[in-house]
Scaffold this motif. Structure first.
Motif, PDB file in Angstrom:
ATOM      1  N   ARG A  27      -3.350 -40.045  60.178  1.00 51.71           N
ATOM      2  CA  ARG A  27      -2.774 -40.061  58.835  1.00 51.71           C
ATOM      3  C   ARG A  27      -3.107 -38.774  58.089  1.00 51.71           C
ATOM      4  O   ARG A  27      -4.171 -38.198  58.289  1.00 51.71           O
ATOM      5  CB  ARG A  27      -3.291 -41.261  58.056  1.00 51.71           C
ATOM      6  N   ASP A  28      -2.172 -38.373  57.212  1.00 54.18           N
ATOM      7  CA  ASP A  28      -2.418 -37.191  56.394  1.00 54.18           C
ATOM      8  C   ASP A  28      -3.276 -37.553  55.193  1.00 54.18           C
ATOM      9  O   ASP A  28      -3.694 -38.705  55.028  1.00 54.18           O
ATOM     10  CB  ASP A  28      -1.092 -36.527  55.978  1.00 54.18           C
ATOM     11  N   THR A  37      -7.025 -38.113  59.351  1.00 59.37           N
ATOM     12  CA  THR A  37      -7.891 -39.245  59.654  1.00 59.37           C
ATOM     13  C   THR A  37      -7.114 -40.209  60.527  1.00 59.37           C
ATOM     14  O   THR A  37      -5.889 -40.155  60.593  1.00 59.37           O
ATOM     15  CB  THR A  37      -8.339 -39.961  58.365  1.00 59.37           C
ATOM     16  N   GLY A  42      -2.448 -40.554  53.206  1.00 65.77           N
ATOM     17  CA  GLY A  42      -2.493 -41.831  53.900  1.00 65.77           C
ATOM     18  C   GLY A  42      -1.234 -42.165  54.685  1.00 65.77           C
ATOM     19  O   GLY A  42      -1.128 -43.244  55.259  1.00 65.77           O
ATOM     20  N   ARG A  43      -0.293 -41.239  54.735  1.00 60.79           N
ATOM     21  CA  ARG A  43       0.940 -41.468  55.489  1.00 60.79           C
ATOM     22  C   ARG A  43       0.696 -41.190  56.972  1.00 60.79           C
ATOM     23  O   ARG A  43       0.036 -40.218  57.333  1.00 60.79           O
ATOM     24  CB  ARG A  43       2.049 -40.548  54.989  1.00 60.79           C
TER      25      ARG A  43
END
Length: 96
Positions: free
Chosen positions: A54-55, A37, A58-59
């Protein structure tokens, strides 16, 4: 990632100590492109725009290689990168 014209298109959000780690991370991004995303946001300095992918956790995984002066220009670059990444899905060994 470097375009055919030599311009840096995107960079890893993290660093990699070994070439193999870089290659594995790039392959993972290509394989999971649909799951990433992202979007456009202000730079940390607040004086421009950048895009970020982001993965699932959320990183940040991939970021724009430079800041953009205009939101619309950054958004267009983000859209082009997503299209390019989609074309590379499943391709391994893409790092030179």
């Amino acid at each position: 990632m470097i375009a055919q014209n030599g311009r840096v298109v995107a960079v890893s959000a993290g660093s990699h100590a070994e070439y193999g780690e870089c290659l594995a991370a790039f392959d993972e991004v290509c394989a999971r492109a649909e799951e990433l995303t992202g979007g456009v946001q202000h730079t940390p300095e607040g004086n421009g725009w950048m895009w970020v992918l982001r993965d699932a956790a959320g990183r940040a995984a991939v970021v724009s290689a430079r800041a953009y002066e205009r939101h619309s220009t950054c958004r267009a670059a983000y859209d082009r990168f997503r299209a390019l990444l989609g074309e590379l899905g499943g391709v391994t060994g893409s790092c030179p």
